[in-house]
Design an enzyme around this catalytic site. Structure first.
Site, PDB file in Angstrom:
ATOM      1  N   ASP A 205       1.114  -0.760   0.185  1.00 54.31           N
ATOM      2  CA  ASP A 205       0.202   0.245  -0.264  1.00 54.31           C
ATOM      3  C   ASP A 205       0.783   1.239   0.248  1.00 54.31           C
ATOM      4  OD1 ASP A 205      -2.791   0.879   0.202  1.00 54.31           O
ATOM      5  OD2 ASP A 205      -2.158   1.594   2.403  1.00 54.31           O
ATOM      6  N   GLU A 268       1.591  -0.825  -4.735  1.00 52.80           N
ATOM      7  CA  GLU A 268       1.083   0.240  -5.080  1.00 52.80           C
ATOM      8  C   GLU A 268       1.791   2.237  -5.903  1.00 52.80           C
ATOM      9  OE1 GLU A 268      -3.352   2.815  -3.715  1.00 52.80           O
ATOM     10  OE2 GLU A 268      -1.787   2.450  -2.791  1.00 52.80           O
TER      11      GLU A 268
HETATM   12  C1  GLC Z   1      -4.540   3.030  -0.590  1.00 50.11           C
HETATM   13  C2  GLC Z   1      -5.422   1.712  -0.220  1.00 50.11           C
HETATM   14  C3  GLC Z   1      -6.615   2.571  -0.099  1.00 50.11           C
HETATM   15  C4  GLC Z   1      -6.806   3.168   1.094  1.00 50.11           C
HETATM   16  C5  GLC Z   1      -4.726   4.304   1.099  1.00 50.11           C
HETATM   17  C6  GLC Z   1      -4.386   4.318   2.164  1.00 50.11           C
HETATM   18  O1  GLC Z   1      -4.296   3.605  -1.815  1.00 50.11           O
HETATM   19  O2  GLC Z   1      -5.337   1.524  -2.042  1.00 50.11           O
HETATM   20  O3  GLC Z   1      -7.787   2.157   0.223  1.00 50.11           O
HETATM   21  O4  GLC Z   1      -7.315   4.494   1.358  1.00 50.11           O
HETATM   22  O5  GLC Z   1      -3.490   3.380   0.918  1.00 50.11           O
HETATM   23  O6  GLC Z   1      -4.226   3.613   3.303  1.00 50.11           O
END
Ligand code: GLC
Ligand code: MG
Length: 530
Positions: A205, A268
């Site tokens: 993440d 991500e």
């Molecule tokens: C990422 C996740 C999202 C979350 C954010 C904070 O972007 O995909 O769902 O709200 O991180 O953890």
């Protein structure tokens, strides 16, 4: 790295499937999807033909951000199941040849995490340095202009200890301080803990976020920066995207490579710049996979997609494996944002996703063409953004059948988020129909498995305002992104599959038709895809 490790890169050419756990299948009738529910659907996932699943956060959390606010990294969220359930899920998946990735949240923890509770207990507490604390600016305001994902200041005043703490997301998600060695040690332990249990890897993440500027310098105005690199008018130069984060990924990669087979790190990587995206792969010593957000946000046009694919492959380093995805729990579903519910476009989008070389990640429901669902404000569960842009629309329960519960939960139980149109779109109704989106998707995944394993080359053959043609390995793909009939821009061999139900024609493409055919010769290994 020896040859042996190279052979074990099972993700090259693979299809991963994101399971938003709370919305996949509710086994115990509490209205929330759970781990046992996924176990009940493993046969389906194997039948569909995916290679692995990524589970949205499974760790304990007060769920202010539905699991992305972790309060314990070494156990399972009680609402989703137990450690035994997770072990059984990994074993059951493994027995079907499916790998299981978990979601790791290293940028921040919940303020309910014991580390934060201790950190907030006093300036001399043992965990104080686990988080980013700072004194007020000379005017008494926040230490920098950094903004959180909600649009307000990323700094929250903590009265009891007289300092601000940083939160790039909700105030209940405090950012970890990666300048503190103990944080590194904690996460090394967390990685090993789950890898030892047979977890195949992690989706990481907010991978661009970990380190912040040591001097907390103000982010500059966005100006003409790619919007993906900005937040509410500021370019995230200092509040994220710091080069030091790459050291973390190198450390984690060494840990991942200690295992047989090596564990997978999928970031991500929310960046708009292809050079920055490429940077996450390092010299094949950082993340093995990095999500490609420019692709996800590309216009659904021949040129729009083709340009992003070419730029991606040109930017990625040797041996790097690109990642293609068009839906997730934050941005919603491809069937809506690319296709506006048009079945022809949905079919074409799946064909493109299934035939690009690299790793493809589907989001649960993509395979049946599930669209976003408008969730009325009183039923919304996402508090990150205002009601207009709440992310719930892309998180509604999987539509398994046409019953009142959609096959998601027991009849009579109210699911945690409302169901979409289960009557017109569900797994049971599509499963045995040759012409369904599900059958097409399954056929595409089979074709991919048989023909596009490893890292075959990509060669652009043609892209104009309406038509896109490319070679992927031994296949030639032709696609008509228009409402008009078009003649195929290139010669193809035998047609293997078409998005159209009528007998495909190798010379004429119907509106929004995509065709996969054999080609006379295999593509040269392409950039980024060797
Ligand atoms: C990422 C996740 C999202 C979350 C954010 C904070 O972007 O995909 O769902 O709200 O991180 O953890
Ligand atoms: Mg449940």
């Amino acid at each position: 790295m020896d040859e042996h490790v190279g052979e074990q890169r099972w993700w090259q050419g693979a299809v991963l499937y994101q399971v938003y756990v709370r919305s996949f299948r509710d086994s115990d009738g509490d209205g929330y999807g759970d781990l046992r529910g996924i176990i009940e659907r493993l046969d389906y996932l194997a039948w569909l033909g995916v290679d692995g699943i990524w589970l949205s956060p499974t760790m304990p959390s007060p769920d202010q951000d539905w699991g992305y606010d972790v309060s314990g990294y070494l156990s399972v969220h009680r609402g989703l199941g137990t450690m035994e359930d997770l072990d059984a899920l990994i074993a059951g998946a493994g027995a079907r040849g499916l790998r299981v990735l978990l979601d790791l949240v290293p940028n921040h923890t919940s303020t309910a995490h014991p580390w934060f509770i201790d950190a907030a207990s006093g300036r001399d507490s043992a965990h104080r340095r686990y988080y980013v604390w700072a004194d007020p600016a000379p005017d008494g305001g926040p230490p920098s202009n950094w903004l959180s994902a909600t649009g307000g200041s990323a700094w929250a005043w903590h009265e009891p200890t007289g300092q601000y703490y940083l939160h790039g997301f909700l105030p209940s998600q405090a950012d970890l301080n990666w300048r503190e060695p103990a944080v590194h040690a904690e996460f090394d332990k967390i990685l090993r803990f789950w890898f030892d249990r047979g977890v195949a890897g992690f989706r990481i993440d907010v991978a661009q976020g970990l380190y912040k500027d040591a001097e907390l310098r103000d982010d500059p105005p966005a100006q003409d920066a790619n919007w993906l690199d900005t937040r509410f008018g500021l370019r995230q130069v200092y509040s994220a995207n710091r080069p030091e984060s790459h050291g973390v990924f190198r450390d984690w990669r060494r840990i991942a490579d200690d295992y047989v087979p090596p564990r997978l790190l999928l970031g991500e990587t929310w960046v708009g710049d292809f050079g920055a995206l490429a940077g996450f792969y390092g010299h094949d010593d950082e993340l093995q996979l990095a999500f490609n957000f420019p692709f996800l946000f590309a216009p659904f046009t021949a040129r729009g997609l083709s340009d992003v694919v070419s730029q991606t492959l040109a930017a990625l380093p040797d041996r790097a494996c690109p990642v293609w995805t068009a839906s997730n729990h934050d941005v919603g579903r491809l069937a809506t944002h690319w296709c506006w519910g048009d079945q022809r476009k949905i079919r074409l989008a799946l064909l493109v996703l299934a035939t690009l070389p690299g790793t493809t990640v589907l989001y649960y429901g993509d395979e049946i063409g599930m669209t976003n669902v408008e969730v009325p404000p009183e039923l919304q569960r996402d508090t990150m953004r205002g009601p207009e842009s709440a992310r719930d629309r892309g998180r509604t329960p999987m539509q398994w059948d046409s019953s009142r519960s959609g096959g998601f939960t027991r009849d009579g139980v109210t699911p945690w988020l409302p169901l979409g149109d289960t009557a017109s779109c569900n797994v049971a109704g599509q499963r045995d129909h040759r012409s369904s989106v599900l059958s097409l998707c399954r056929g595409l995944l089979r074709l991919r498995r048989e023909q596009l394993g490893g890292l075959p080359g990509y060669e652009l053959l043609h892209a104009d305002d309406r038509l896109w043609a490319y070679r992927a390995g031994t296949l030639t793909v032709t696609a008509n992104f228009s409402d008009q009939l078009a003649s195929s821009p290139v010669q193809v061999g035998e047609v293997l599959l078409s998005t159209e139900l009528a007998q495909p024609d190798d010379q004429v493409l119907r509106p929004w038709e995509g065709v996969v055919a054999t080609s006379s010769g295999a593509a040269e290994a392409g950039p980024g895809c060797r």
